[in-house]
Design a protein around this motif. Structure first.
Motif, PDB file in Angstrom:
ATOM      1  N   PRO A 157       0.832  -1.216   0.000  1.00 56.26           N
ATOM      2  CA  PRO A 157       0.000   0.000   0.000  1.00 56.26           C
ATOM      3  C   PRO A 157       0.860   1.258   0.000  1.00 56.26           C
ATOM      4  CG  PRO A 157      -0.652  -1.535   1.741  1.00 56.26           C
ATOM      5  CD  PRO A 157       0.654  -2.013   1.206  1.00 56.26           C
ATOM      6  N   PRO A 158       0.573   2.190  -0.921  1.00 59.28           N
ATOM      7  CA  PRO A 158       1.286   3.469  -0.850  1.00 59.28           C
ATOM      8  C   PRO A 158       0.798   4.252   0.378  1.00 59.28           C
ATOM      9  CG  PRO A 158      -0.410   3.544  -2.543  1.00 59.28           C
ATOM     10  CD  PRO A 158      -0.436   2.154  -1.974  1.00 59.28           C
ATOM     11  N   ILE A 159       1.534   5.253   0.759  1.00 62.19           N
ATOM     12  CA  ILE A 159       1.222   5.964   2.006  1.00 62.19           C
ATOM     13  C   ILE A 159       0.808   7.404   1.681  1.00 62.19           C
ATOM     14  CG2 ILE A 159       2.134   6.678   4.254  1.00 62.19           C
ATOM     15  CD1 ILE A 159       4.269   4.420   3.910  1.00 62.19           C
ATOM     16  N   ILE A 160      -0.350   7.805   2.181  1.00 57.15           N
ATOM     17  CA  ILE A 160      -0.790   9.190   1.963  1.00 57.15           C
ATOM     18  C   ILE A 160      -0.197  10.038   3.087  1.00 57.15           C
ATOM     19  CG2 ILE A 160      -2.753  10.753   1.679  1.00 57.15           C
ATOM     20  CD1 ILE A 160      -4.481   8.340   0.965  1.00 57.15           C
ATOM     21  N   VAL A 161       0.653  10.978   2.705  1.00 54.07           N
ATOM     22  CA  VAL A 161       1.272  11.819   3.740  1.00 54.07           C
ATOM     23  C   VAL A 161       0.770  13.261   3.699  1.00 54.07           C
ATOM     24  CG1 VAL A 161       3.394  10.452   3.898  1.00 54.07           C
ATOM     25  CG2 VAL A 161       3.279  12.350   2.280  1.00 54.07           C
ATOM     26  N   GLY A 162       0.212  13.685   2.532  1.00 54.35           N
ATOM     27  CA  GLY A 162      -0.200  15.084   2.427  1.00 54.35           C
ATOM     28  C   GLY A 162      -1.400  15.239   1.519  1.00 54.35           C
ATOM     29  N   ASP A 163      -1.770  16.481   1.217  1.00 51.94           N
ATOM     30  CA  ASP A 163      -2.904  16.739   0.329  1.00 51.94           C
ATOM     31  C   ASP A 163      -2.612  16.157  -1.062  1.00 51.94           C
ATOM     32  OD1 ASP A 163      -4.306  18.013   2.313  1.00 51.94           O
ATOM     33  OD2 ASP A 163      -3.469  19.990   1.855  1.00 51.94           O
TER      34      ASP A 163
ATOM     35  N   ARG B  62      -3.711   8.992   5.882  1.00 55.42           N
ATOM     36  CA  ARG B  62      -3.268   9.916   6.946  1.00 55.42           C
ATOM     37  C   ARG B  62      -4.153   9.692   8.167  1.00 55.42           C
ATOM     38  NH1 ARG B  62      -3.247  15.770   3.997  1.00 55.42           N
ATOM     39  NH2 ARG B  62      -2.494  16.480   6.022  1.00 55.42           N
ATOM     40  N   ASP B  63      -3.588   9.939   9.329  1.00 52.25           N
ATOM     41  CA  ASP B  63      -4.422   9.876  10.533  1.00 52.25           C
ATOM     42  C   ASP B  63      -4.608  11.268  11.134  1.00 52.25           C
ATOM     43  OD1 ASP B  63      -1.899  10.297  11.523  1.00 52.25           O
ATOM     44  OD2 ASP B  63      -1.932   8.643  12.965  1.00 52.25           O
ATOM     45  N   ASP B  64      -4.158  12.303  10.382  1.00 52.50           N
ATOM     46  CA  ASP B  64      -4.277  13.667  10.909  1.00 52.50           C
ATOM     47  C   ASP B  64      -5.377  14.457  10.199  1.00 52.50           C
ATOM     48  OD1 ASP B  64      -2.900  13.639   8.508  1.00 52.50           O
ATOM     49  OD2 ASP B  64      -1.594  15.318   9.009  1.00 52.50           O
ATOM     50  N   VAL B  65      -6.032  13.833   9.211  1.00 52.34           N
ATOM     51  CA  VAL B  65      -7.085  14.509   8.453  1.00 52.34           C
ATOM     52  C   VAL B  65      -8.206  13.495   8.263  1.00 52.34           C
ATOM     53  CG1 VAL B  65      -7.630  15.295   6.114  1.00 52.34           C
ATOM     54  CG2 VAL B  65      -5.567  16.095   7.208  1.00 52.34           C
ATOM     55  N   HIS B  66      -9.448  13.910   8.334  1.00 54.80           N
ATOM     56  CA  HIS B  66     -10.553  12.958   8.196  1.00 54.80           C
ATOM     57  C   HIS B  66     -10.492  12.260   6.833  1.00 54.80           C
ATOM     58  CE1 HIS B  66     -14.627  11.273   8.103  1.00 54.80           C
ATOM     59  NE2 HIS B  66     -14.530  11.313   9.427  1.00 54.80           N
ATOM     60  N   GLN B  67     -10.892  10.988   6.823  1.00 55.40           N
ATOM     61  CA  GLN B  67     -10.796  10.224   5.578  1.00 55.40           C
ATOM     62  C   GLN B  67     -11.688  10.804   4.476  1.00 55.40           C
ATOM     63  OE1 GLN B  67     -10.792   6.017   5.934  1.00 55.40           O
ATOM     64  NE2 GLN B  67      -9.044   6.036   7.321  1.00 55.40           N
ATOM     65  N   SER B  68     -12.772  11.459   4.853  1.00 59.64           N
ATOM     66  CA  SER B  68     -13.656  12.036   3.832  1.00 59.64           C
ATOM     67  C   SER B  68     -12.924  13.133   3.049  1.00 59.64           C
ATOM     68  CB  SER B  68     -14.918  12.609   4.484  1.00 59.64           C
ATOM     69  OG  SER B  68     -14.565  13.601   5.422  1.00 59.64           O
ATOM     70  N   VAL B  69     -12.033  13.833   3.716  1.00 57.07           N
ATOM     71  CA  VAL B  69     -11.278  14.904   3.046  1.00 57.07           C
ATOM     72  C   VAL B  69     -10.301  14.280   2.052  1.00 57.07           C
ATOM     73  CG1 VAL B  69      -9.646  16.805   3.435  1.00 57.07           C
ATOM     74  CG2 VAL B  69     -11.505  16.378   5.081  1.00 57.07           C
ATOM     75  N   GLN B  70      -9.642  13.217   2.482  1.00 55.78           N
ATOM     76  CA  GLN B  70      -8.687  12.535   1.592  1.00 55.78           C
ATOM     77  C   GLN B  70      -9.427  11.928   0.394  1.00 55.78           C
ATOM     78  OE1 GLN B  70      -5.670  10.188   3.969  1.00 55.78           O
ATOM     79  NE2 GLN B  70      -6.992  10.744   5.673  1.00 55.78           N
ATOM     80  N   ALA B  71     -10.618  11.381   0.653  1.00 57.06           N
ATOM     81  CA  ALA B  71     -11.400  10.759  -0.431  1.00 57.06           C
ATOM     82  C   ALA B  71     -11.812  11.815  -1.455  1.00 57.06           C
ATOM     83  CB  ALA B  71     -12.634  10.067   0.149  1.00 57.06           C
ATOM     84  N   GLN B  72     -12.187  12.982  -0.979  1.00 60.39           N
ATOM     85  CA  GLN B  72     -12.600  14.030  -1.926  1.00 60.39           C
ATOM     86  C   GLN B  72     -11.415  14.510  -2.774  1.00 60.39           C
ATOM     87  OE1 GLN B  72     -13.705  18.089  -0.791  1.00 60.39           O
ATOM     88  NE2 GLN B  72     -15.754  17.671  -1.597  1.00 60.39           N
ATOM     89  N   GLN B  73     -10.247  14.573  -2.157  1.00 60.46           N
ATOM     90  CA  GLN B  73      -9.060  14.963  -2.935  1.00 60.46           C
ATOM     91  C   GLN B  73      -8.779  13.935  -4.025  1.00 60.46           C
ATOM     92  OE1 GLN B  73      -5.981  15.413   0.046  1.00 60.46           O
ATOM     93  NE2 GLN B  73      -6.888  17.290   0.877  1.00 60.46           N
ATOM     94  N   LEU B  74      -8.910  12.661  -3.651  1.00 62.64           N
ATOM     95  CA  LEU B  74      -8.705  11.599  -4.645  1.00 62.64           C
ATOM     96  C   LEU B  74      -9.763  11.678  -5.737  1.00 62.64           C
ATOM     97  CD1 LEU B  74      -7.769   8.817  -2.111  1.00 62.64           C
ATOM     98  CD2 LEU B  74      -6.403   9.380  -4.127  1.00 62.64           C
ATOM     99  N   ALA B  75     -10.998  11.962  -5.332  1.00 60.31           N
ATOM    100  CA  ALA B  75     -12.097  12.039  -6.302  1.00 60.31           C
ATOM    101  C   ALA B  75     -11.833  13.138  -7.332  1.00 60.31           C
ATOM    102  CB  ALA B  75     -13.414  12.288  -5.575  1.00 60.31           C
ATOM    103  N   LEU B  76     -11.341  14.261  -6.877  1.00 63.47           N
ATOM    104  CA  LEU B  76     -11.072  15.362  -7.816  1.00 63.47           C
ATOM    105  C   LEU B  76      -9.956  14.990  -8.787  1.00 63.47           C
ATOM    106  CD1 LEU B  76     -11.482  18.360  -5.352  1.00 63.47           C
ATOM    107  CD2 LEU B  76     -12.916  17.888  -7.364  1.00 63.47           C
TER     108      LEU B  76
END
Ligand SMILES: CN1c2c(nc(N)[nH]c2=O)NC[C@@H]1CNc1ccc(C(=O)N[C@@H](CCC(=O)N[C@@H](CCC(=O)N[C@@H](CCC(=O)O)C(=O)O)C(=O)O)C(=O)O)cc1
Ligand SMILES: N[C@@H](CCS)C(=O)O
Ligand SMILES: [Zn+2]
Length: 768
Positions: free
Chosen positions: A530-536, A576-590
């Protein structure tokens, strides 16, 4: 003294040694004895790592050649007759259940494999008979592995899955109707027998996992729980002390079944996921019972924040005293990679934020020491840890204002296709001109040794990008030619350029880092990195357009573009564990929305956005958390796909069949075509599509791709016939359960030939 404890250790080894040995055995390249001794070497190595780290409670029987739950099928004699009748060697019978066997007169499909709770690990579901008889194995594996460790001078705590979880996670075998939990009274005596044998072998402690306590248990299971453990506890000093473990959720809603259960020495809870359950669990403990506090995250790779973990443990100690608290990993470390020490290419800034299994093992020891002897005893470790935590919190790597601005500009309208399905369907029909029962595959074709070798050379710089690109083009040509010969209707490019459906995207998105050796077992011998999400997250350039466009240019048939959806990218990465997963999902969606639009602009009018992890992300209990998850998860998918015109057909794929409890979410995705897993489960599950009057198109998988076994054309016809009881001929697509990357070409071609022939049979039948 506060003890340290690990609930389970990853078994693949530093260099995926177990995978290599198992696959070599399957390929007749090493003998059974060689495989068995490799297993032994790995077990010893893993116990030694934990012993050297100073762990007080080291697990055994956490090792498995395929799956630890499959081990329990043999342990309790729940092997269906279709496997036992061949009198295979137990190891071969075991693999036959895991992956099917079609060799030397044996022809038996695999048992069903499903997700382990909300993780990307898969277990083999026990399949029970109406007249099920349980029988403890003559040489129980937990006893053998305990003795093996003992002989090496290491005292371990054997791990077994508890009887309520074993039965709750089981199902009635095909054609049977038994409700597994009704068999509890028959099964419990085997646990008693096993515990007595363990004690006789010298085991003072045992870990019994009952993770189903985090579910909303059915009344029947709940009512059966306490009496079962009272019976088990009745062996008293003839058995080891029992630590009952739960993880991946809280147990507050089931706490009544544990209250006053004197048979339990300790109760383990996951305080990473649900720290708020601590007070309730402490209040339910009997006067001498111990709390095993899971404070080191076993599901993610972030370094433990010592200060926060120590606070949790101190809180428990205040109420219980030091002798009644154990510091533990939150669950088995099976879900994290082996060691950070193997990573040579990570830059120092981010490397300092991570901790894998070996490092987490050391973390439980440090925390236990800090609370036993006081912080001064581990001052250097605490100071270094505080610095790492602070450095991550203030790093520029985590924050991208451009991404934030784009998220702020997302509107409701961006989530919806331009027209409803009937209009889209009519538009799509004009260009795609597909027959009834259209055939397609899920995307990947065999990832051959040659493909892996070439990719490896490219990664190491031994061949140039141009040479690699040429090689990939040649692979695409070959895959397209084969699909044309097979006469499939909607073609794919085969995904030869992808190492993995998530890692590949992670490597092309800003905000991610990736590893070279951080493998995690997904099922059997199969691993993922698994790659690691570290930022936006953002997309600097198109990720898949070149390959899809090339594939489309060499055929007249419709070419399907293949993407991994935002939720799957999120969940199969280490988020990331410092930002809600919904925020990360929306970034991926865009990022994916841009890719979808670019594919369409490149002339790709069928685009599949895979979301196999949508179901596994569903919170384990029903309620408001689930509702919230489904809202943001569905929105992310819609945001990623809704940028196209009506004439572009959006597919989505889910390789599981358990969608009953969130069918409305699948429907809400508004995908034109869904492909789902169905070959190993009951076609009756499709009833939900009738009940809900599902209007769009569906391809329930017609054969199991996890097994090397080739299905006959007749089997596929039978399967389609069953499906037609639930779906209309106008709705039904014909495809396998999932991608074909793990298969050999010989099996792939033979299976697809049968599949296309079966589709043509029904096409002719319904044309009349
Ligand atoms: C669909 N599924 C997936 C899940 N999760 C994912 N992240 N991806 C998925 O596709 N979850 C649910 C299901 C089922 N799970 C899997 C999981 C894994 C595989 C699989 O085939 N895994 C491969 C590894 C894939 C990969 O990353 N390959 C790389 C590296 C290959 C390699 O080993 N290279 C060698 C050198 C080359 C050589 O000499 O052979 C090395 O590094 O040593 C790549 O292809 O480049 C596995 O082999 O386990 C399938 C379904
Ligand atoms: N497109 C992917 C989906 C796997 S879930 C594949 O075919 O491998
Ligand atoms: Zn799949």
């Amino acid at each position: 003294m506060v003890q340290s404890s690990v609930l389970g250790f990853p078994r693949m080894g530093k260099l995926r040694d177990l995978k290599k040995a198992t696959e070599a055995y399957w390929g007749d390249k090493i003998s059974r004895d060689e495989l068995l001794s490799e297993g032994k070497r790995l077990r010893l190595a893993h116990w030694q790592i934990q012993k050297d780290a100073g762990v007080d409670v080291i697990p055994s029987n956490d090792f498995a050649f395929y799956d630890q739950i499959l081990d329990h099928h043999q342990l309790f004699g729940t092997i269906p007759e279709r496997y036992t009748k061949y009198n295979l060697h137990p190891l071969d019978e075991y693999f036959a259940m895991g992956r099917g066997l079609q060799k030397e007169g044996v022809d038996v499909p695999a048992l069903e494999m499903v997700k382990w709770f909300d993780s990307n690990y898969h277990y083999v579901k026990p399949a029970l008979q109406d007249n099920q008889v349980f029988k403890l194995a003559a040489e129980p594996k937990p006893v053998a592995e305990f003795l093996e460790a003992k002989a090496a001078g290491i005292t371990t705590r054997p791990v077994i899955l508890g009887p309520v979880s074993f039965l709750t996670l089981a199902k009635a075998d095909r054609g049977q109707s038994v409700d597994p939990i009704t068999l509890l009274d028959k099964l419990v005596p085997l646990y008693v027998e096993l515990l007595e044998k363990l004690k006789a072998a010298g085991a003072e402690d045992v870990q019994i996992d009952e993770p189903v306590l985090v579910f909303d248990l059915a009344e029947k299971s709940k009512a059966a729980f306490k009496p079962a453990y009272e019976k088990i506890g009745a062996i008293g000093a003839k058995g080891p002390r029992i630590t009952l473990t739960t993880y991946f959720g809280d147990i507050v809603h089931n706490i009544d079944v544990l209250a006053n259960l004197q048979s339990l020495y300790a109760i383990h809870v996951d305080l990473v996921r649900n720290p708020e359950q601590l007070d309730t669990v402490i209040a339910a403990l009997g006067p001498n019972q111990v709390l095993s506090a899971g404070v080191v995250d076993s599901r993610n790779i972030w370094k433990t924040n010592y200060k926060a973990a120590i606070e949790k443990v101190e809180n428990a100690i205040q109420k219980l005293g030091k002798d009644r608290v154990v510091v533990a990993t939150s669950s088995s470390l099976l879900h994290v990679p082996h060691t950070l020490a193997s990573e040579k290419t990570l830059d120092d800034e981010v490397r300092d934020w991570f901790s894998f299994a070996v490092e987490k093992t050391a973390e439980v020891v440090v925390i236990a020491k800090a609370v036993t002897e006081g912080p001064a005893a581990v001052r250097a470790e605490l100071e270094a840890n505080a610095k790492s935590v602070q450095a991550r919190a203030s790093s520029k790597r985590t924050n991208d204002p451009t991404v934030k601005a784009r998220q702020a500009a997302v509107t409701e309208e961006m989530h919806n296709r331009k027209s409803p399905f009937p209009t889209r369907h009519a538009e799509q029909g004009k260009t795609l001109k597909l027959p009834l029962f259209p055939t397609t595959t899920i995307g990947s074709f065999p990832q051959t040794k040659e493909i892996r070798v070439q990719r490896n050379k490219f990664t190491k710089g031994e061949i140039t990008p141009a040479e690699y690109e040429k090689f990939i083009e040649k692979e695409i040509e070959e895959v397209v030619k084969i699909q044309e010969e097979l006469d499939l209707d909607v073609l794919v490019h085969g995904e030869p350029e992808r190492n993995d459906m998530v890692q590949y995207f992670g490597e092309r998105l800003t905000g991610y880092v990736f590893t070279t050796h951080a493998w995690v077992q997904s099922y059997g011998s199969r691993c993922v990195r698994p790659p690691i999400i570290v930022g936006d997250i953002s997309r600097p350039a198109p990720m898949t357009v070149k390959e899809s466009k090339y594939a489309a240019s060499i055929t007249k048939k419709p070419m399907k573009g293949m993407l991994t959806g935002p939720i799957t990218c999120l969940r199969w990465s280490f988020p990331r564990d410092d930002v809600h997963q919904s925020v990360q999902a929306q970034q991926l969606a865009l990022a994916l929305r841009d890719e979808v639009v670019d594919l369409e602009a490149a002339g790709i009018h069928v685009i599949q956005v895979d979301e196999p992890a949508l179901r596994e992300g569903l919170p384990l209990r029903s309620g408001s958390e689930r509702v919230a998850y489904l809202k943001w998860a569905v929105d992310s998918f819609k945001l990623s796909t809704a940028g196209v015109t009506d004439g572009t057909q959006i597919h989505s794929h889910f390789c599981y069949s358990e969608f009953q409890d969130f069918f409305h979410a699948i429907a809400a995705l508004d995908a034109d075509v869904l492909s789902i897993e169905n070959s190993k489960s009951d076609a009756k599950l499709l009833q939900v599509f009738i009940d809900q009057a599902y209007p769009r198109h569906i391809g329930p998988g017609v054969y199991d791709i996890h097994s090397p076994r080739i299905p006959s054309e007749q089997e596929i016809k039978d399967r389609l016939e069953e499906m037609l009881q639930y779906l209309t001929p106008q709705q039904l697509w014909v495809n396998p359960d999932c991608g074909l990357k793990t298969r050999q070409w010989r099996e792939t071609k033979a299976a697809l030939e049968g599949m296309v022939a079966a589709a043509k049979y029904f096409r002719a039948k319904y044309a009349q």
